[in-house]
Design a protein around this motif. Structure first.
Motif, PDB file in Angstrom:
ATOM      1  N   GLU A  91      45.838  59.651  34.724  1.00  0.00           N
ATOM      2  CA  GLU A  91      45.237  60.136  33.476  1.00  0.00           C
ATOM      3  C   GLU A  91      44.442  59.053  32.760  1.00  0.00           C
ATOM      4  O   GLU A  91      43.523  59.353  32.005  1.00  0.00           O
ATOM      5  N   SER A  92      44.816  57.807  32.955  1.00  0.00           N
ATOM      6  CA  SER A  92      44.323  56.727  32.109  1.00  0.00           C
ATOM      7  C   SER A  92      42.801  56.574  32.069  1.00  0.00           C
ATOM      8  O   SER A  92      42.266  56.345  30.977  1.00  0.00           O
ATOM      9  N   PRO A  93      42.058  56.726  33.167  1.00  0.00           N
ATOM     10  CA  PRO A  93      40.597  56.634  33.023  1.00  0.00           C
ATOM     11  C   PRO A  93      40.033  57.742  32.130  1.00  0.00           C
ATOM     12  O   PRO A  93      39.113  57.509  31.348  1.00  0.00           O
ATOM     13  N   MET A  94      40.610  58.932  32.245  1.00  0.00           N
ATOM     14  CA  MET A  94      40.152  60.043  31.405  1.00  0.00           C
ATOM     15  C   MET A  94      40.548  59.813  29.952  1.00  0.00           C
ATOM     16  O   MET A  94      39.764  60.084  29.035  1.00  0.00           O
ATOM     17  N   LEU A  95      41.742  59.288  29.726  1.00  0.00           N
ATOM     18  CA  LEU A  95      42.193  58.993  28.365  1.00  0.00           C
ATOM     19  C   LEU A  95      41.299  57.954  27.698  1.00  0.00           C
ATOM     20  O   LEU A  95      40.987  58.063  26.510  1.00  0.00           O
ATOM     21  N   ALA A  96      40.885  56.955  28.473  1.00  0.00           N
ATOM     22  CA  ALA A  96      40.018  55.903  27.942  1.00  0.00           C
ATOM     23  C   ALA A  96      38.692  56.485  27.453  1.00  0.00           C
ATOM     24  O   ALA A  96      38.157  56.058  26.434  1.00  0.00           O
ATOM     25  N   GLY A  97      38.181  57.455  28.163  1.00  0.00           N
ATOM     26  CA  GLY A  97      36.948  58.120  27.746  1.00  0.00           C
ATOM     27  C   GLY A  97      37.172  59.149  26.660  1.00  0.00           C
ATOM     28  O   GLY A  97      36.381  59.255  25.713  1.00  0.00           O
ATOM     29  N   MET A  98      38.261  59.895  26.759  1.00  0.00           N
ATOM     30  CA  MET A  98      38.530  60.953  25.781  1.00  0.00           C
ATOM     31  C   MET A  98      38.721  60.393  24.378  1.00  0.00           C
ATOM     32  O   MET A  98      38.300  61.010  23.399  1.00  0.00           O
ATOM     33  N   GLY A 120      35.150  44.753  46.048  1.00  0.00           N
ATOM     34  CA  GLY A 120      35.827  43.745  45.248  1.00  0.00           C
ATOM     35  C   GLY A 120      36.734  44.311  44.174  1.00  0.00           C
ATOM     36  O   GLY A 120      37.298  43.558  43.387  1.00  0.00           O
ATOM     37  N   ALA A 121      36.877  45.631  44.131  1.00  0.00           N
ATOM     38  CA  ALA A 121      37.704  46.259  43.097  1.00  0.00           C
ATOM     39  C   ALA A 121      39.166  45.853  43.279  1.00  0.00           C
ATOM     40  O   ALA A 121      39.642  45.657  44.398  1.00  0.00           O
ATOM     41  N   TRP A 152      39.621  47.232  33.360  1.00  0.00           N
ATOM     42  CA  TRP A 152      38.859  48.354  33.916  1.00  0.00           C
ATOM     43  C   TRP A 152      38.867  49.527  32.936  1.00  0.00           C
ATOM     44  O   TRP A 152      37.827  50.147  32.692  1.00  0.00           O
ATOM     45  N   LEU A 153      40.014  49.816  32.353  1.00  0.00           N
ATOM     46  CA  LEU A 153      40.095  50.903  31.367  1.00  0.00           C
ATOM     47  C   LEU A 153      39.236  50.595  30.146  1.00  0.00           C
ATOM     48  O   LEU A 153      38.566  51.489  29.616  1.00  0.00           O
ATOM     49  N   CYS A 154      39.232  49.341  29.719  1.00  0.00           N
ATOM     50  CA  CYS A 154      38.375  48.957  28.586  1.00  0.00           C
ATOM     51  C   CYS A 154      36.901  49.109  28.947  1.00  0.00           C
ATOM     52  O   CYS A 154      36.095  49.529  28.110  1.00  0.00           O
ATOM     53  N   GLN A 155      36.544  48.795  30.187  1.00  0.00           N
ATOM     54  CA  GLN A 155      35.160  48.963  30.641  1.00  0.00           C
ATOM     55  C   GLN A 155      34.763  50.441  30.624  1.00  0.00           C
ATOM     56  O   GLN A 155      33.633  50.785  30.266  1.00  0.00           O
ATOM     57  N   ILE A 156      35.683  51.303  31.016  1.00  0.00           N
ATOM     58  CA  ILE A 156      35.416  52.747  30.978  1.00  0.00           C
ATOM     59  C   ILE A 156      35.178  53.189  29.530  1.00  0.00           C
ATOM     60  O   ILE A 156      34.241  53.938  29.245  1.00  0.00           O
TER      61      ILE A 156
END
Length: 165
Positions: A17-24, A56-57, A122-126
């Motif tokens: 969920e976390s990438p979507m949460l970062a954007g939401m 490189g991820a 990465w989440l902050c970048q999103i």
């Protein structure tokens, strides 16, 4: 290095969920109409696609992105988000998203300390990419306005604090 097997099913769903949460959280902080919503939604999805393609991820980021490409993982994340945000208003979505990211931070720090910093960044970048995806406060079709609104800047700071970045 951590992977899916390092987490319980519920913890892995939180990570999915976390990438979507970062954007939401950003989108809910300053809703910007249909075109803005589409642009902001695309920012999060493209981060997952880039993680799969990037040699490189971080390994945990890559594992999550690869798993997210399966219908089972997408369904688990979608169902969990539906339950979490049922009947929520935008302010609730933002608050609940930031709180869920705080919980993700704890899980990462506990279960994947070697990967936690890279995943949180990465989440902050999103979140940043989502904030920059559409102009806020503009006129017709989003022309004019500012790239990142004050509400979005404040939410970026909240997300960073929640993740401990």
């Amino acid at each position: 290095m951590a992977d899916k097997s390092s987490f319980t099913t519920d913890e892995w769903t939180q990570l999915l969920e976390s990438p979507m949460l970062a954007g939401m959280a950003i989108t809910a902080a300053d809703p910007s109409g249909l075109w803005g919503l589409l642009k902001e939604s695309y920012a999060g999805g493209s981060a997952l696609a880039k993680a799969i393609a990037d040699p490189g991820a971080n390994t945990l980021v890559k594992a999550l992105a690869n798993d997210f490409s399966t219908s089972e993982a997408r369904s688990a994340a979608r169902d969990s988000l539906k339950a979490k945000f049922a009947e929520s208003q935008p302010a609730d979505v933002k608050r609940k998203s930031v709180e869920a990211l705080r919980q993700v931070s704890v899980v990462l720090s506990t279960k994947a300390p070697a990967d936690a910093a890279a995943f949180k960044n990465w989440l902050c970048q999103i979140s940043q990419a989502t904030a920059e995806a559409a102009s806020e406060g503009g006129g017709l079709l989003g022309f004019g306005g500012v790239q990142v609104s004050e509400s979005e800047k404040a939410t970026l700071a909240e997300i960073s604090a929640a993740l401990g970045v």
